[in-house]
Design an enzyme around this catalytic site. Structure first.
Site, PDB file in Angstrom:
ATOM      1  N   PRO A   1       0.843  -1.298  -0.072  1.00 13.68           N
ATOM      2  CG  PRO A   1      -0.703  -1.548   1.840  1.00 13.68           C
ATOM      3  CD  PRO A   1       0.660  -1.921   1.273  1.00 13.68           C
ATOM      4  CD  GLU A   2       4.182   2.361  -3.661  1.00  9.40           C
ATOM      5  OE1 GLU A   2       4.412   3.499  -4.161  1.00  9.40           O
ATOM      6  OE2 GLU A   2       4.973   1.429  -3.899  1.00  9.40           O
TER       7      GLU A   2
END
Length: 269
Positions: A2-3
């Site tokens: 997750p960015e």
DNA sequence: CTTGGGACCTGGCTGC
DNA sequence: TGCAGCCAGGTCCCAA
């Protein structure tokens, strides 16, 4: 992993289901992700609190509570926040019960993720750099900040104190879109390259959000669905495969112990 | 101040 | 088929 686009997707998809809801119970299956305070205090202080708003800062999610406290989460590599999953897997670390009967499950295979319950989020998010998708982040801002860095541009983009929210895959995609070699020294970029990079950062992140994030590994949206942003990737996680622009084999090398994929033809040193 | 290297962590993969 | 060992990467910590 997750960015920014993945965390933004989680935020917007979680939002309508949790705003105004009250925590009725908190079950901690694994104490490791609970960084602050103690597990006992974490549960005691959280139960009874209402979620008043939800915001994203970099890769952090910040749940604002009626007490004034904040619940902060970071998903690191393999974390997810699932809403009423059909089955709770063995990687469920913390389960939050809400007053409408819903369960919010913090699950994390690699156990690197973290949750905090704090008076305010500054202790955790205070050192983050600017948000790339706000009007304040301009090509001029970027140019000014790049001046003081001579590390490889790829390493600088990954520094959350330099710019918040970009991780390994979007750093690679951004540099490809701007046609900049990942090993270029940050302060060696020309004004035109900086304008290209700024536009690439904004465009790539926005389009990834439109695609609900990239599910290259374990990333899932709160309802368990996957994102599709990775189908648009040109270089990230594509080492050895042909460049979609020129057909040259995508090269892979380690920068700061992180795999970096780029096109040796399109991204000249 | 910036920079870079190691540690954390687990499951999928590689190679014998 | 079994299994040791490598690798992925976001962030913190430390040393230079």
């Amino acid at each position: 992993m997750p960015e920014l686009p993945e965390v933004e997707t989680i935020k917007s998809e979680l939002l309508p289901h949790i705003i105004g809801r009250r925590f009725t119970g908190v079950i901690v299956y694994d104490a490791k992700p609970v960084r602050q305070p103690s597990v006992e205090e974490f549960r005691r202080k959280l139960v009874g609190q209402k979620i008043t708003s939800l915001e994203r800062r970099g890769k952090y999610l910040i749940f604002h509570l009626s007490s004034g406290d904040v619940l902060v989460t970071h998903l690191k590599m393999s974390g997810a926040l699932l809403l009423n999953p059909k089955q709770t897997d063995r990687h469920a670390r913390v389960i939050f019960h809400l007053d409408n009967g819903s369960q919010l499950v913090f699950t994390d295979r690699r156990r690197l993720g973290a949750v905090w319950l704090l008076e305010n989020e500054q202790a955790v998010t205070g050192k983050l750099g600017p948000e790339p998708l706000t009007p304040k982040f301009t090509a001029e801002t970027l140019a000014k900040r790049l001046q003081s860095h001579q590390a490889p541009i790829k390493a600088v983009l990954l520094d959350q104190a330099f710019l918040a929210g970009i991780g390994n895959m979007y750093a690679d995609e951004t540099l490809f879109a701007a046609r900049i070699h990942p090993l270029r020294k940050a302060n060696s970029l020309s004004p035109q390259e900086i304008r290209n990079l700024h536009k690439a950062i904004v465009d790539i992140l926005r389009s990834a959000i439109d695609s609900k994030g990239a599910s290259v590994d374990t990333y899932k949206r709160p309802d368990g669905q996957l994102g599709t942003a990775h189908f648009n990737f040109c270089v990230a996680h594509r080492g050895g495969k042909p460049c979609p622009v020129c057909g040259t084999a995508i090269q892979r090398l380690a920068i700061r112990n992180r795999g970096s994929c780029f096109c040796p033809n399109c991204q000249n040193p």
